[in-house]
Design a protein around this motif. Structure first.
Motif, PDB file in Angstrom:
ATOM      1  N   TYR A 330      25.233  21.851 -22.491  1.00 31.48           N
ATOM      2  CA  TYR A 330      24.243  22.877 -22.794  1.00 31.48           C
ATOM      3  C   TYR A 330      24.882  24.188 -23.271  1.00 31.48           C
ATOM      4  O   TYR A 330      24.226  25.226 -23.287  1.00 31.48           O
ATOM      5  CB  TYR A 330      23.372  23.145 -21.551  1.00 31.48           C
ATOM      6  CG  TYR A 330      24.190  23.510 -20.325  1.00 31.48           C
ATOM      7  CD1 TYR A 330      24.601  24.824 -20.112  1.00 31.48           C
ATOM      8  CD2 TYR A 330      24.587  22.543 -19.410  1.00 31.48           C
ATOM      9  CE1 TYR A 330      25.373  25.169 -19.021  1.00 31.48           C
ATOM     10  CE2 TYR A 330      25.353  22.876 -18.310  1.00 31.48           C
ATOM     11  CZ  TYR A 330      25.750  24.189 -18.127  1.00 31.48           C
ATOM     12  OH  TYR A 330      26.529  24.526 -17.043  1.00 31.48           O
ATOM     13  N   GLN A 333      23.308  25.518 -26.447  1.00 26.97           N
ATOM     14  CA  GLN A 333      21.922  25.861 -26.129  1.00 26.97           C
ATOM     15  C   GLN A 333      21.835  27.195 -25.375  1.00 26.97           C
ATOM     16  O   GLN A 333      20.938  28.007 -25.634  1.00 26.97           O
ATOM     17  CB  GLN A 333      21.310  24.725 -25.309  1.00 26.97           C
ATOM     18  CG  GLN A 333      21.142  23.415 -26.071  1.00 26.97           C
ATOM     19  CD  GLN A 333      22.428  22.630 -26.298  1.00 26.97           C
ATOM     20  OE1 GLN A 333      23.468  22.917 -25.699  1.00 26.97           O
ATOM     21  NE2 GLN A 333      22.361  21.637 -27.168  1.00 26.97           N
ATOM     22  N   THR A 337      19.947  30.330 -27.156  1.00 28.00           N
ATOM     23  CA  THR A 337      18.764  30.887 -26.500  1.00 28.00           C
ATOM     24  C   THR A 337      18.960  32.349 -26.126  1.00 28.00           C
ATOM     25  O   THR A 337      18.073  33.189 -26.333  1.00 28.00           O
ATOM     26  CB  THR A 337      18.431  30.061 -25.245  1.00 28.00           C
ATOM     27  OG1 THR A 337      18.250  28.693 -25.602  1.00 28.00           O
ATOM     28  CG2 THR A 337      17.171  30.588 -24.568  1.00 28.00           C
ATOM     29  N   HIS A 384      11.949  24.104 -30.209  1.00 24.06           N
ATOM     30  CA  HIS A 384      11.249  23.744 -28.976  1.00 24.06           C
ATOM     31  C   HIS A 384      12.179  23.908 -27.779  1.00 24.06           C
ATOM     32  O   HIS A 384      13.386  23.709 -27.884  1.00 24.06           O
ATOM     33  CB  HIS A 384      10.745  22.296 -29.044  1.00 24.06           C
ATOM     34  CG  HIS A 384       9.883  22.019 -30.237  1.00 24.06           C
ATOM     35  ND1 HIS A 384      10.384  21.461 -31.397  1.00 24.06           N
ATOM     36  CD2 HIS A 384       8.573  22.248 -30.455  1.00 24.06           C
ATOM     37  CE1 HIS A 384       9.405  21.345 -32.287  1.00 24.06           C
ATOM     38  NE2 HIS A 384       8.300  21.819 -31.734  1.00 24.06           N
ATOM     39  N   SER A 385      11.598  24.248 -26.645  1.00 28.23           N
ATOM     40  CA  SER A 385      12.391  24.459 -25.445  1.00 28.23           C
ATOM     41  C   SER A 385      12.429  23.201 -24.582  1.00 28.23           C
ATOM     42  O   SER A 385      11.609  22.293 -24.738  1.00 28.23           O
ATOM     43  CB  SER A 385      11.826  25.619 -24.630  1.00 28.23           C
ATOM     44  OG  SER A 385      10.551  25.285 -24.099  1.00 28.23           O
ATOM     45  N   TYR A 386      13.403  23.179 -23.688  1.00 25.45           N
ATOM     46  CA  TYR A 386      13.501  22.123 -22.690  1.00 25.45           C
ATOM     47  C   TYR A 386      14.093  22.742 -21.431  1.00 25.45           C
ATOM     48  O   TYR A 386      14.587  23.873 -21.457  1.00 25.45           O
ATOM     49  CB  TYR A 386      14.356  20.951 -23.193  1.00 25.45           C
ATOM     50  CG  TYR A 386      15.847  21.224 -23.205  1.00 25.45           C
ATOM     51  CD1 TYR A 386      16.689  20.668 -22.256  1.00 25.45           C
ATOM     52  CD2 TYR A 386      16.417  22.051 -24.177  1.00 25.45           C
ATOM     53  CE1 TYR A 386      18.051  20.926 -22.250  1.00 25.45           C
ATOM     54  CE2 TYR A 386      17.774  22.322 -24.188  1.00 25.45           C
ATOM     55  CZ  TYR A 386      18.592  21.747 -23.222  1.00 25.45           C
ATOM     56  OH  TYR A 386      19.937  22.010 -23.229  1.00 25.45           O
ATOM     57  N   ILE A 387      14.053  22.032 -20.344  1.00 28.17           N
ATOM     58  CA  ILE A 387      14.568  22.513 -19.066  1.00 28.17           C
ATOM     59  C   ILE A 387      15.866  21.772 -18.734  1.00 28.17           C
ATOM     60  O   ILE A 387      15.933  20.545 -18.831  1.00 28.17           O
ATOM     61  CB  ILE A 387      13.541  22.295 -17.932  1.00 28.17           C
ATOM     62  CG1 ILE A 387      12.218  23.000 -18.264  1.00 28.17           C
ATOM     63  CG2 ILE A 387      14.100  22.793 -16.604  1.00 28.17           C
ATOM     64  CD1 ILE A 387      12.318  24.500 -18.394  1.00 28.17           C
ATOM     65  N   ASP A 389      18.083  19.790 -16.771  1.00 28.50           N
ATOM     66  CA  ASP A 389      17.796  18.880 -15.662  1.00 28.50           C
ATOM     67  C   ASP A 389      19.047  18.049 -15.399  1.00 28.50           C
ATOM     68  O   ASP A 389      19.477  17.263 -16.244  1.00 28.50           O
ATOM     69  CB  ASP A 389      16.628  17.976 -16.031  1.00 28.50           C
ATOM     70  CG  ASP A 389      16.200  17.053 -14.896  1.00 28.50           C
ATOM     71  OD1 ASP A 389      16.910  16.987 -13.874  1.00 28.50           O
ATOM     72  OD2 ASP A 389      15.161  16.375 -15.045  1.00 28.50           O
ATOM     73  N   LYS A 405      17.061  26.094 -15.983  1.00 29.45           N
ATOM     74  CA  LYS A 405      16.880  27.144 -16.989  1.00 29.45           C
ATOM     75  C   LYS A 405      16.206  26.570 -18.234  1.00 29.45           C
ATOM     76  O   LYS A 405      16.502  25.452 -18.664  1.00 29.45           O
ATOM     77  CB  LYS A 405      18.236  27.752 -17.363  1.00 29.45           C
ATOM     78  CG  LYS A 405      18.133  28.939 -18.308  1.00 29.45           C
ATOM     79  CD  LYS A 405      19.477  29.617 -18.517  1.00 29.45           C
ATOM     80  CE  LYS A 405      19.384  30.770 -19.512  1.00 29.45           C
ATOM     81  NZ  LYS A 405      18.458  31.829 -19.052  1.00 29.45           N
ATOM     82  N   GLU A 406      15.304  27.342 -18.831  1.00 32.59           N
ATOM     83  CA  GLU A 406      14.639  26.936 -20.073  1.00 32.59           C
ATOM     84  C   GLU A 406      15.516  27.333 -21.256  1.00 32.59           C
ATOM     85  O   GLU A 406      15.888  28.491 -21.409  1.00 32.59           O
ATOM     86  CB  GLU A 406      13.270  27.595 -20.198  1.00 32.59           C
ATOM     87  CG  GLU A 406      12.512  27.168 -21.454  1.00 32.59           C
ATOM     88  CD  GLU A 406      11.151  27.836 -21.585  1.00 32.59           C
ATOM     89  OE1 GLU A 406      10.331  27.357 -22.388  1.00 32.59           O
ATOM     90  OE2 GLU A 406      10.925  28.846 -20.880  1.00 32.59           O
ATOM     91  N   PHE A 408      16.517  26.570 -25.645  1.00 32.63           N
ATOM     92  CA  PHE A 408      16.215  26.022 -26.964  1.00 32.63           C
ATOM     93  C   PHE A 408      17.494  25.418 -27.543  1.00 32.63           C
ATOM     94  O   PHE A 408      18.601  25.814 -27.181  1.00 32.63           O
ATOM     95  CB  PHE A 408      15.699  27.120 -27.898  1.00 32.63           C
ATOM     96  CG  PHE A 408      14.313  27.595 -27.591  1.00 32.63           C
ATOM     97  CD1 PHE A 408      13.223  27.140 -28.332  1.00 32.63           C
ATOM     98  CD2 PHE A 408      14.077  28.491 -26.551  1.00 32.63           C
ATOM     99  CE1 PHE A 408      11.941  27.586 -28.045  1.00 32.63           C
ATOM    100  CE2 PHE A 408      12.805  28.936 -26.266  1.00 32.63           C
ATOM    101  CZ  PHE A 408      11.724  28.483 -27.011  1.00 32.63           C
ATOM    102  N   ASP A 410      18.097  21.814 -27.980  1.00 33.73           N
ATOM    103  CA  ASP A 410      18.525  20.525 -27.453  1.00 33.73           C
ATOM    104  C   ASP A 410      19.105  19.664 -28.580  1.00 33.73           C
ATOM    105  O   ASP A 410      18.648  19.719 -29.723  1.00 33.73           O
ATOM    106  CB  ASP A 410      17.344  19.809 -26.799  1.00 33.73           C
ATOM    107  CG  ASP A 410      17.775  18.705 -25.851  1.00 33.73           C
ATOM    108  OD1 ASP A 410      18.979  18.638 -25.523  1.00 33.73           O
ATOM    109  OD2 ASP A 410      16.918  17.907 -25.444  1.00 33.73           O
TER     110      ASP A 410
END
Length: 435
Positions: A330, A333, A337, A384-387, A389, A405-406, A408, A410
């Motif tokens: 990440y 990302q 973000t 688009h956002s993602y979390i 995980d 954390k959210e 963008f 991915d």
């Protein structure tokens, strides 16, 4: 094998996103254009108007194999990097056994050849078994494939040892890559020495533990003419002395990690091992100096220092947990973000710091998304956002405070040598249209 990437967007020379299609033939970029006859292709990837860029390059990861495969392996670590859009990663030698002979180094190379899903370059150590003052045979290890030398995980404590290593590296035209840490200044510290350490009643690490050794090494690098690269710069004093050395003509480069750009010690919420990293999260003024250092060119690139540990090891106090944070999956990302979407960095700058500059400073092949370049590519969903995980991590480890954390950006696809090695949650690439 002919593969088409259609409906993509690339960064133009004036930092605009422009529509593009890429024709990948075998392992190279064969053509770039607006439209191609889809009947020519064996496989088609619809990028769906998302960002297509060269594969990212991470010059600082820990793959833990051999010796610590309960933390990570070359296979899982390279898969995690591919999920983050990295097509080339550089693996540190703090292993067991340390790859300090040609035989041991070759054994690691063989595992890489068999198990890695992307390009993995292996560092060799500066000294035997990392903590000794006995230099390795750099010439032999260079011939075996070592692209640079480092004792990452520990600083070289004796100036004379570092001086001799630099002289040898200069002869071999290889970089000395330094984890800078004067152990006499640690005082059993586990986090940055500041108000948060006092609040948590934890022993602190002074910034001079890092910066004083950098200052020493910069003078030695000037004396020897070696290419000296500083790992994970974290303090304002370190940025200052590196800036001064560059102005004086010393051949020095350096990296910064996403976590040091995004967080300071005051952001630490509790006494938990997920917040423990080396170097530690420092003060807000250090964080600002790192951002400024990237923007003015003092800091050359961004590297993750992906350092996996088991949940049992990290799920405890600062006093007992090992240092380290994972970051391969990440890193882009986080930077996109936090900094690009807020207008602090441009997208072109981030790609430069995470793909082009890391290759340039180590004389690796530089992918500029030109015809004829190797098709090491990544496609990122920047709309688009993602979390974050941890259940979706490909790494064996989850030691990071960024879970939940959210973000963008991915990674939709990663291609290495023109082949899909990661695709949007499905390693088999079922979303690509194969003919």
């Amino acid at each position: 094998m002919d593969l088409l990437i259609k409906n993509g967007r690339m960064i133009s020379h004036d930092n605009q996103l422009i529509s593009v299609q890429l024709w990948v033939k075998d392992q190279f970029i064969h053509a770039i254009g607006k439209s191609f006859d889809e009947g020519l292709f064996d496989q088609i990837i619809d990028a769906k108007n998302q960002l297509v860029t060269q594969g990212l390059v991470d010059v600082h990861v820990h793959l833990r194999q051999p010796g610590f495969t309960y933390k990570e392996t070359i296979k899982t670590g390279s898969q995690a990097a591919s999920r983050g859009g990295f097509t080339t990663i550089c693996a540190m030698p703090n292993l067991n056994p340390v790859p300090d002979t040609v035989e041991r180094f070759t054994q690691v190379q063989e595992i890489i050849r068999q198990d890695a899903v992307n390009h993995v370059l292996q560092y060799a150590p500066i000294t035997k078994n990392l903590r000794s003052d006995d230099l390795v045979n750099q010439t032999a290890l260079k011939k075996a494939g070592a692209f640079a030398f480092t004792n990452d995980g520990v600083g070289v404590q004796r100036a004379g040892t570092m001086y001799l290593a630099m002289k040898e590296a200069a002869k071999n035209q290889r970089a000395i890559v330094a984890h800078t840490e004067d152990e006499s200044l640690l005082f059993d510290g586990v986090m940055h020495k500041g108000k948060k350490a006092e609040e948590l009643d934890l022993p602190g690490i002074v910034s001079a533990a890092e910066s004083s050794q950098i200052a020493r090494d910069l003078l030695l690098a000037e004396e020897t003419g070696v290419h000296y690269h500083v790992c994970h710069v974290s303090s304002k004093e370190s940025v200052r002395v590196i800036r001064q050395a560059k102005e004086a003509g010393v051949h020095v480069t350096c990296e910064v990690c996403p976590h040091h750009l995004l967080r300071a010690d005051e952001d630490i919420t509790c006494d938990h091992g997920y917040w423990k990293m080396n170097p530690p999260l420092r003060a807000k003024e250090d964080q600002k100096a790192l951002i400024d250092g990237l923007l003015d060119g003092t800091i050359d690139c961004i590297a993750t220092d992906h350092a996996p540990h088991s949940l049992e090891e990290k799920n405890q106090s600062f006093l007992k947990a090992p240092f380290g944070i994972v970051g391969s999956e990440y890193a882009f990302q986080l930077i996109y973000t936090t900094f690009v979407k807020k207008g602090i960095f441009t997208l072109a700058q981030v790609v430069d710091w995470m793909a082009i500059k890391p290759a340039e400073i180590f004389d690796l092949p530089v992918n500029r998304l030109n015809i004829g370049d190797t098709a090491d590519l990544a496609i990122f969903d920047i709309d688009h956002s993602y979390i974050v995980d941890q259940k979706e991590f490909l790494s064996q480890a989850e030691n990071t405070p960024f879970i939940g954390k959210e973000l963008f950006g991915d990674t939709l696809y990663t291609l290495v040598d023109g082949k899909i090695v990661w695709q949007g949650g499905n390693q088999n690439g079922s979303l690509a249209n194969s003919r």
